[in-house]
Design an enzyme around this catalytic site. Structure first.
Site, mmCIF file in Angstrom:
data_model
loop_
_atom_site.group_PDB
_atom_site.id
_atom_site.type_symbol
_atom_site.label_atom_id
_atom_site.label_comp_id
_atom_site.label_asym_id
_atom_site.label_seq_id
_atom_site.Cartn_x
_atom_site.Cartn_y
_atom_site.Cartn_z
ATOM 1 N N LYS A 146 -9.410 0.440 10.998
ATOM 2 C CA LYS A 146 -9.508 0.325 9.537
ATOM 3 C C LYS A 146 -9.189 -1.120 9.170
ATOM 4 C CE LYS A 146 -8.251 2.590 5.235
ATOM 5 N NZ LYS A 146 -7.919 1.407 4.465
ATOM 6 N N CYS A 201 16.506 -17.614 -21.290
ATOM 7 C CA CYS A 201 16.881 -18.330 -22.525
ATOM 8 C C CYS A 201 18.368 -18.651 -22.611
ATOM 9 C CB CYS A 201 16.457 -17.517 -23.742
ATOM 10 S SG CYS A 201 17.407 -16.005 -23.913
ATOM 11 N N ASP A 249 0.741 4.125 -2.588
ATOM 12 C CA ASP A 249 0.366 5.492 -2.214
ATOM 13 C C ASP A 249 1.442 6.495 -2.606
ATOM 14 O OD1 ASP A 249 -1.952 4.545 -1.234
ATOM 15 O OD2 ASP A 249 -1.397 4.645 0.881
ATOM 16 N N ASP A 252 0.822 -1.215 0.000
ATOM 17 C CA ASP A 252 0.000 0.000 0.000
ATOM 18 C C ASP A 252 0.852 1.260 0.000
ATOM 19 O OD1 ASP A 252 -2.273 -1.382 0.075
ATOM 20 O OD2 ASP A 252 -2.848 -0.868 2.130
HETATM 21 S S1 IVH Z 1 -15.496 4.270 5.706
HETATM 22 C C1 IVH Z 1 -16.569 7.446 3.267
HETATM 23 N N1 IVH Z 1 -14.745 2.761 7.701
HETATM 24 O O1 IVH Z 1 -11.138 1.513 3.754
HETATM 25 C C2 IVH Z 1 -15.762 6.470 3.891
HETATM 26 N N2 IVH Z 1 -13.850 2.315 5.563
HETATM 27 O O2 IVH Z 1 -9.748 3.513 2.124
HETATM 28 C C3 IVH Z 1 -15.563 5.208 3.183
HETATM 29 N N3 IVH Z 1 -12.310 0.423 5.505
HETATM 30 O O3 IVH Z 1 -13.199 1.281 0.929
HETATM 31 C C4 IVH Z 1 -15.308 4.049 3.973
HETATM 32 N N4 IVH Z 1 -12.423 -0.102 7.620
HETATM 33 O O4 IVH Z 1 -12.803 -0.804 2.330
HETATM 34 C C5 IVH Z 1 -14.630 3.015 6.398
HETATM 35 N N5 IVH Z 1 -14.148 1.500 9.548
HETATM 36 C C6 IVH Z 1 -14.054 1.748 8.260
HETATM 37 C C7 IVH Z 1 -13.221 0.969 7.421
HETATM 38 C C8 IVH Z 1 -13.151 1.298 6.076
HETATM 39 C C9 IVH Z 1 -11.894 -0.415 6.452
HETATM 40 C C10 IVH Z 1 -11.878 0.383 4.098
HETATM 41 C C11 IVH Z 1 -13.017 0.332 3.116
HETATM 42 C C12 IVH Z 1 -12.842 1.534 2.260
HETATM 43 C C13 IVH Z 1 -11.396 1.831 2.423
HETATM 44 C C14 IVH Z 1 -11.108 3.275 2.134
#
Ligand code: IVH
Length: 709
Positions: A152, A454, A69, A65
């Site tokens: 997350k 090769c 990024d 990631d």
């Molecule tokens: S909120 C508007 N909450 O992170 C906000 N996302 O980088 C959109 N993800 O696509 C998502 N845990 O797959 C949200 N507690 C959480 C999350 C979460 C994982 C992932 C999700 C999203 C990505 C965005």
């Protein structure tokens, strides 16, 4: 054969490739800066598209990631400095991955957004102050923020649609606007309610419509168990829990999902009818009461300081959880404030992802191996003593290129520091500090004297950065060329990816690109993994690719220096393959964006016997070898200059350009008084304001299609 079909070839491939815009003018300092910026932006876009495809479509990422990024940030910075270079298909304009084929598509009525990142306390605080500034402009001074901090989860975002309390649809995020219908697999996950019990639904009633959003993941112990069972059964193991979860959810057969232990955390509500909520915190409480799995670690916080403390605390504890998290999501709780804050690009202003720093581990560098690239360029990668880094076993790591390898002073047998940033493939950062003092360290690794694919003796051109395999028919190199030929942007043959190309090459069915067009469904049926339907579909897709525009063919055949834009410009300028083959370097030089060195190089490659044979062969199998549309000076748009901005509803930027050029028009990148039309899609850039100021006619896609007749 390539030693490792999935290894990342690094960001340093053919960095000399230059793509410039079709606009004319005398090149000054600004033009040169812009040209360089454009070349780098093109290169970054191509790399990001490929990594994005690997991550989202193949579930087989080859960089972490953080690396991704970093590339994306660099592209954002270039596009920020040169807004005219933004293309509608730029990865900066995208929410997530492309939906894969095979599953029905679902449109998300409310797009599934992504999140901006913060990597330090400073960046997190800067986010809060940006929100304050934005709200002050809206007339809201001193907003009383309440924040919700959530782990997350490193999984796969999904959307669940309930009507009158019954689960009717489940979909992946896909590209944020269009996902895939995976209801059949989501139904197998025990923690996903198939029906919301009206008695437990808070507020006494079940909403008419409710869209729940959340993350599908595989718990670490379940992941370990699954991989053990697979290894015992002689099956390939999954790289990490995220890949296992994503791979399972996209299966067509729900029996597979039932056998694999998946879970879900719900983290938000999308569409609703008949549900009144004032805050995100209230939504989470409602979801929990209604029977959805909502993580117990989620907290409501009152101040910025509390948020920082919470993020740092989770960073410390991340290893103690039973599932992978790669950061903390912080959201403003008040839904009215969320609405006022709105969205910038694809990211909501009201939320941010605090990303954890990458994890490192020490292990032994067992070997350094080399991969051969499209033009014979050799790329090193590290073979490691398997090591567990953040929930994943790492065996291979990227080393970018020879210079990177020398700079890091790595030796076979060294203990090395491996970095894994959220995902694979990891990087070798450096030898461990004590390793460099070790007695009897082996000699610095050198590029191989013979091609690993090769066995031809390698060469190191004086000016180049790469040691090369000079054998034009090297199977490893050929594999890269064939992969490029079928890829999106080139001949775009759906259903053929690197694995299929490798299989066809190994079976002796495809040696050069022209062989694809001679494949029969019967031949495919003899190979593993094809059924009648898929074999016929692929043969059809290949046949259909004969109609790709001539410019794409020139890009697809793998001429060094000829990227997507140059391919298109060469096609527009010279119009037929015969004219191109007969053109002198001076004539090629007349093509927009082609410099003297490039012209020489293109000319020399076109004179090579093997290239001539490939072109003749492709012509024979019916691939388009001339520019479509009327010759210059004819067509409905002759003399008209267009500029494109924003995302069009149907056409990609390339398709719009191809259509305009085929009708005799010209597409340039910057709006000026000479521009006849600005074609504006969603989220247009600064070009729209400029066009309005200069009173240039502005069209939408329908208007453009009207002009094209
Ligand atoms: S909120 C508007 N909450 O992170 C906000 N996302 O980088 C959109 N993800 O696509 C998502 N845990 O797959 C949200 N507690 C959480 C999350 C979460 C994982 C992932 C999700 C999203 C990505 C965005």
């Amino acid at each position: 054969m390539p030693s490792s079909p999935t290894i990342w070839r690094g960001c340093c491939g053919r960095s000399s490739r230059t793509e410039t815009d079709a606009g004319g003018g005398v090149p000054g300092e600004d033009d040169r800066t812009r040209t360089r910026a454009q070349a780098r932006a093109d290169q970054l876009r191509a790399e990001l598209h490929e990594h994005g495809r690997r991550y989202y479509v193949l579930d087989d990422p080859t960089i972490g990631d953080d690396d991704y990024d970093a590339l994306l940030d660099e592209l954002r910075a270039i596009e920020g400095a040169h807004p005219e270079l933004v293309t509608s298909d730029s990865p900066t304009q995208r929410v997530g991955g492309e939906p894969v084929s095979g599953l029905p598509k679902v449109t998300h009525e409310i797009p599934m957004l992504s999140l901006a990142n913060a990597r330090s306390e400073e960046q997190l605080r800067a986010w809060v102050s940006r929100m304050r500034t934005h709200l002050a402009r809206e007339g809201i001074e001193q907003p009383a923020f309440e924040f919700v901090a959530e782990p997350k989860i490193d999984g796969l975002a999904i959307s669940l649609l309930y009507e009158d309390g019954v689960l009717v649809h489940g979909a992946t995020r896909g590209n944020g606007e269009i996902g895939e219908d995976v209801t059949h697999n989501l139904r197998t996950i025990p923690t996903i309610p198939l029906r919301i019990d009206p008695r437990v639904g808070a507020q006494g009633t079940t909403p008419r419509v409710l869209e729940v959003r959340g993350e599908i993941y595989m718990a670490l112990k379940d992941f370990a168990g699954l991989n053990e069972r697979r290894a015992e059964a002689g099956l390939s193991t999954f790289m990490n829990p995220r890949n296992a979860a994503a791979g399972t959810i996209r299966q067509l057969d729900p029996r597979l999902a039932r056998e694999r232990p998946l879970s879900m955390w719900a983290y938000g509500i999308g569409r609703t009818e008949g549900l009144r909520l004032r805050s995100h915190w209230e939504s989470l409480e409602w979801l929990r009461e209604a029977g959805f799995p909502v993580n117990r670690d989620i907290v409501l916080l009152q101040t910025e300081d509390e948020v920082v403390k919470q993020c740092l605390g989770w960073q410390e504890r991340r290893g103690g959880l039973d599932f992978e998290i790669d950061g903390v999501v912080v959201k403003v709780s008040d839904l009215e404030l969320q609405r006022r804050l709105g969205v910038v690009g694809r990211d909501p202003r009201w939320a941010i992802a605090w990303k954890f720093p990458p994890t490192t581990k020490v292990t032994t560098l067992k070997d350094i191996m080399w991969n051969v690239g499209k033009f014979g360029d050799l790329h090193p990668f590290a073979v490691l003593e398997p090591v567990h880094v953040g929930g994943v076993t790492v065996k291979l790591a990227t080393l970018h290129n020879e210079e990177d390898l020398a700079r890091k002073d790595l030796r076979i047998g060294d203990e090395v520091i491996v970095l894994r940033a959220g995902d694979v493939i990891p990087q070798v950062l450096s030898p461990a500090p004590h390793a460099v003092e070790r007695e009897g360290r082996s000699a610095p690794p050198l590029p191989p004297a013979r091609c690993p694919s090769c066995d031809t003796p390698t060469v190191k051109p004086e000016e180049g950065v790469f040691t090369m395999c000079p054998n034009r028919v090297c199977p490893g190199r050929q594999w890269q060329l064939l992969k490029h030929f079928v890829s999106r942007g080139a001949m775009d043959i759906d259903g053929l990816g690197e694995k299929q190309v490798y299989q066809l090459q190994r079976a002796g069915l495809v040696t050069t690109a022209a062989d694809f067009y001679r494949l029969t469904a019967e031949q495919l049926l003899e190979l593993e993994g094809y059924g009648k339907i898929s074999a016929n579909r692929i043969v059809e897709n290949i046949a259909e690719s004969r109609e790709r525009p001539f410019g794409r063919v020139l890009f697809a055949i793998g001429l060094e220096e000829v990227g997507f834009v140059t391919g298109r410009n060469l096609a527009a300028r010279l119009r037929t393959i015969d004219a191109l083959l007969a053109a002198s370097p001076e004539e090629i030089l007349q093509t927009p964006g082609v410099g003297p060195k490039m012209a020489e190089k293109i000319h020399a490659q076109l004179a090579e016997e093997q290239m001539r044979a490939l072109i003749a062969d492709l012509r024979e199998v019916g691939v388009r070898m001339e520019q479509e549309g009327p010759p210059p000076g004819e067509g409905p748009l002759v003399g008209k200059t267009f500029v494109l901005t924003g995302t069009l509803p149907v056409l990609t930027r390339e398709q719009a350009t191809e259509r305009i050029e085929a009708a005799g028009g010209r597409v340039t990148s910057g709006v000026s008084k000479k521009t006849d039309y600005l074609v504006a899609g969603a989220t247009p850039g600064s070009k729209l304001a400029k066009a309005e100021r200069l009173e240039v006619a502005v069209l939408d896609e329908a208007g453009l299609l009207g002009l094209l007749g």
